[in-house]
Design a protein around this motif. Structure first.
Motif, short mmCIF file in Angstrom:
data_model
loop_
_atom_site.label_atom_id
_atom_site.label_comp_id
_atom_site.label_asym_id
_atom_site.label_seq_id
_atom_site.Cartn_x
_atom_site.Cartn_y
_atom_site.Cartn_z
N ARG A 132 0.81 -1.23 0.00
CA ARG A 132 0.00 0.00 0.00
C ARG A 132 0.84 1.27 0.00
O ARG A 132 0.32 2.35 -0.28
CB ARG A 132 -0.92 0.00 1.23
N VAL A 133 2.12 1.15 0.31
CA VAL A 133 2.99 2.32 0.42
C VAL A 133 4.25 2.07 -0.39
O VAL A 133 4.84 0.99 -0.29
CB VAL A 133 3.38 2.60 1.89
N ASP B 29 -0.71 11.70 6.85
CA ASP B 29 -1.26 11.07 5.66
C ASP B 29 -1.03 9.57 5.68
O ASP B 29 -1.92 8.78 5.32
CB ASP B 29 -0.62 11.68 4.40
N LEU C 32 -3.83 6.58 5.70
CA LEU C 32 -3.82 5.56 4.66
C LEU C 32 -3.87 4.16 5.27
O LEU C 32 -4.55 3.27 4.76
CB LEU C 32 -2.56 5.72 3.80
#
Length: 588
Positions: A92-93, A127, A131
């Motif tokens: 996801r990152v 952020d 997330l």
């Protein structure tokens, strides 16, 4: 994955007044006022972060900066991050984002938190928390090196899992369909990123770039294919894909490099430019037909590592001062010698960077051009159109150069032109493949250069090798064997009665359990003094030239092995490394 026990977020709104970092550093680590004012002046002139400026100037350590930042932002400091951090976030990152903003989400059985190296990126941290649905998880400070190490470990762990799946997918593919796809160029060009062969190539390239590999080998054998990487000069195994995947792997790489995938009988060369995690990497491709298929070697050139400052190469203080004087000469030849991969090009680029000023015209001819340098005109050798080192060098001397770099002196014609260029007022840099500095003189004479021309044109010859440096994370003292000490010219009894201390790396995750991390040069710098120039008129024997250089009255040249042993005694490398790379002629 859900975070552990939620705690009140440590994020602080920008409106809060923080203590000044400079004042905290003065109180906590005794930062001198003069150093602080110099850093503030530099910040006002060029911008940047005060802490980073003080670090670059050596006024504070990374640990001292982390402690002061913790006080400034009221965050706890964690000097070491735990091993085995869950890589739940990697899908996801992006790794580039985490490294850019110096942060990582840490999830362990003991709890969860967000580790930051720089609290100024609080907006990005917020952020990231949103997330991952981690709002409310505590923040902690950690040294940047710890965070980078943890990020690499997390993505490496995931890469290994993905690679295992890719291997399984490739093993399950129908060999018949693979053979059909190889014949149909369009099918390969239309392959999506879901194709196992593309996934594997991308994994190999990404992992190699992240670990600082210089080369990747794809080697076919009778019953298997082996993929290896060269890190710090040593080859390590990466993956062993199914034997039937070899042709598709090679075809995929050829397509990326714009090579002819139908030609499998002749060697080919190609080039790829890729971007991985904000880093531009140039890849040189070489294929070689073997009994079991085409072998591929990819040389990785990370453009972020283009130039090293001359002082970071590893030259001793005396050699550094002498080399600086030599490269400032108005004319003559300076040769750098050593085997392939010994860092010759890096040394020459560092020297050119020192000379690269608006009032100097620098032109190079190289094969290939490894890195583009602003302010320097660089020409690529092209044998297909007859542009060789010799023909290119003839043209360069008509371009009014002050400094010329010839990538390599390969033949007598190039050597003669380089010497004539030096004798007509140009400073010439070049390389030769010889074992030591004295051997370069013999090689030039063997190429047909008259000894008196060598004596009148060559200013200095420097031989070099690269040795691996001890990993700072796992460095420990130890006592080498009596045989090693004897080989180094250090009698064991004398060492036992002295304060000499030897170190080695015991192996850790930071160095992949090797005990080494990074490399540094060892050098043998031989200026052609009047004594050596007179000797050249009577003999070209490398042994006698070396003896004369070592016996110079001003202290003499230091051999490669002696320079390496000096770095061993300084705790930089090990005796085993020095003996691995230094020539046998240096043996005592």
């Amino acid at each position: 994955m859900q975070p552990g026990t939620a705690q009140e977020s440590a994020a602080v709104p920008p409106a809060v007044d923080f203590p000044l970092l400079g004042e905290l550093l003065q109180k906590s680590c005794g930062l001198e006022e003069s150093a602080l004012q110099a850093a503030l002046a530099l910040q006002a002139e060029k911008g940047g972060r005060l802490g980073e400026i003080l670090l670059r100037q050596g006024a504070i350590s990374a640990a001292e900066l982390a402690g002061a930042l913790g006080q400034q932002f009221d965050l706890p400091l964690m000097e070491r991050l735990p091993e085995g951090i869950s890589p739940f976030f990697v899908s996801r990152v992006s790794i580039a984002g985490l490294k850019k903003f110096k942060m990582i989400p840490v999830a362990t059985p003991q709890g969860s938190w967000l580790a930051l190296a720089d609290p100024a990126f609080f907006q990005q941290a917020d952020d990231l928390a949103r997330l991952l649905e981690w709002e409310g998880v505590a923040w902690v400070l950690a040294p940047e090196a710890e965070i980078v190490k943890a990020i690499n470990a997390a993505y490496d762990q995931t890469s290994a899992q993905v690679a295992d799946q890719v291997m399984q997918d490739m093993d399950e593919e129908d060999p018949a369909s693979i053979l059909t796809a190889i014949e149909e160029t369009a099918d390969l060009l239309d392959d999506t990123s879901d194709a196992p062969v593309i996934k594997l190539v991308n994994l190999v390239l990404t992992q190699a770039v992240r670990e600082g590999a210089s080369d990747i080998h794809i080697e076919p054998y009778r019953d298997r294919v082996k993929i290896r990487k060269r890190v710090d000069g040593i080859l390590y195994d990466m993956y062993t894909p199914p034997r039937h995947s070899q042709a598709r792997l090679v075809s995929r790489i050829k397509i990326m490099a714009g090579m002819d995938i139908a030609e499998k009988r002749l060697p080919q060369d190609g080039r790829i430019e890729i971007r991985i995690a904000q880093r531009n990497v140039d890849i040189r491709i070489s294929t070689l037909p073997t009994a079991f298929g085409e072998r591929v070697v990819m040389r990785l050139l990370d453009k972020a590592n283009t130039l090293l400052p001359l002082g970071d190469l590893g030259l001793s203080a005396a050699d550094f001062q002498l080399f600086r004087r030599l490269i400032a000469a108005p004319h003559g030849i300076i040769l750098v010698t050593g085997p392939t991969g010994s860092g010759k090009t890096t040394t020459l680029y560092s020297a050119l960077n020192v000379l690269n000023t608006p009032d100097i015209n620098i032109i190079t001819i190289e094969d290939p051009i490894e890195y583009q340098i602003n302010g320097i005109s660089q020409m690529q050798v092209n044998a297909r159109i007859g542009l060789s080192f010799a023909s290119g060098l003839r043209t360069i001397v008509r371009q009014d150069p002050d400094v010329i770099l010839v990538g390599e002196i390969r033949d007598g014609e190039t050597a003669q032109i380089a010497i004539q260029s030096a004798l007509t007022g140009h400073l010439v840099f070049s390389t030769l493949h010889t074992n030591d500095a004295a051997g370069a003189v013999t090689r030039l004479i063997d190429m047909g250069v008259e000894p008196f021309l060598v004596a009148s044109s060559v200013n200095a010859i420097m031989a070099q090798r690269l040795v691996r440096t001890i990993c700072p994370q796992c460095r420990e003292p130890y006592q080498p064997s009596a045989e090693l000490l004897q080989l180094a010219g250090l009698p064991p009894a004398a060492v036992a009665n002295s304060e000499l201390q030897f170190y080695r790396g015991c192996g850790c995750s930071a160095c992949r359990q090797t005990g080494y991390r990074g490399r540094i040069g060892i050098f043998e710098l031989m200026p052609l003094s009047p004594v050596i120039k007179n000797l050249l008129l009577t003999t070209s024997e490398a042994g006698k030239i070396k003896e004369a250089a070592l016996a110079e009255p001003d202290g003499g040249m230091r051999s490669l092995r002696d320079d390496g042993i000096a770095k061993v005694l300084a705790g930089i490398t090990t005796l085993e490394e020095v003996f691995r790379v230094s020539p046998m002629s240096d043996q005592r």
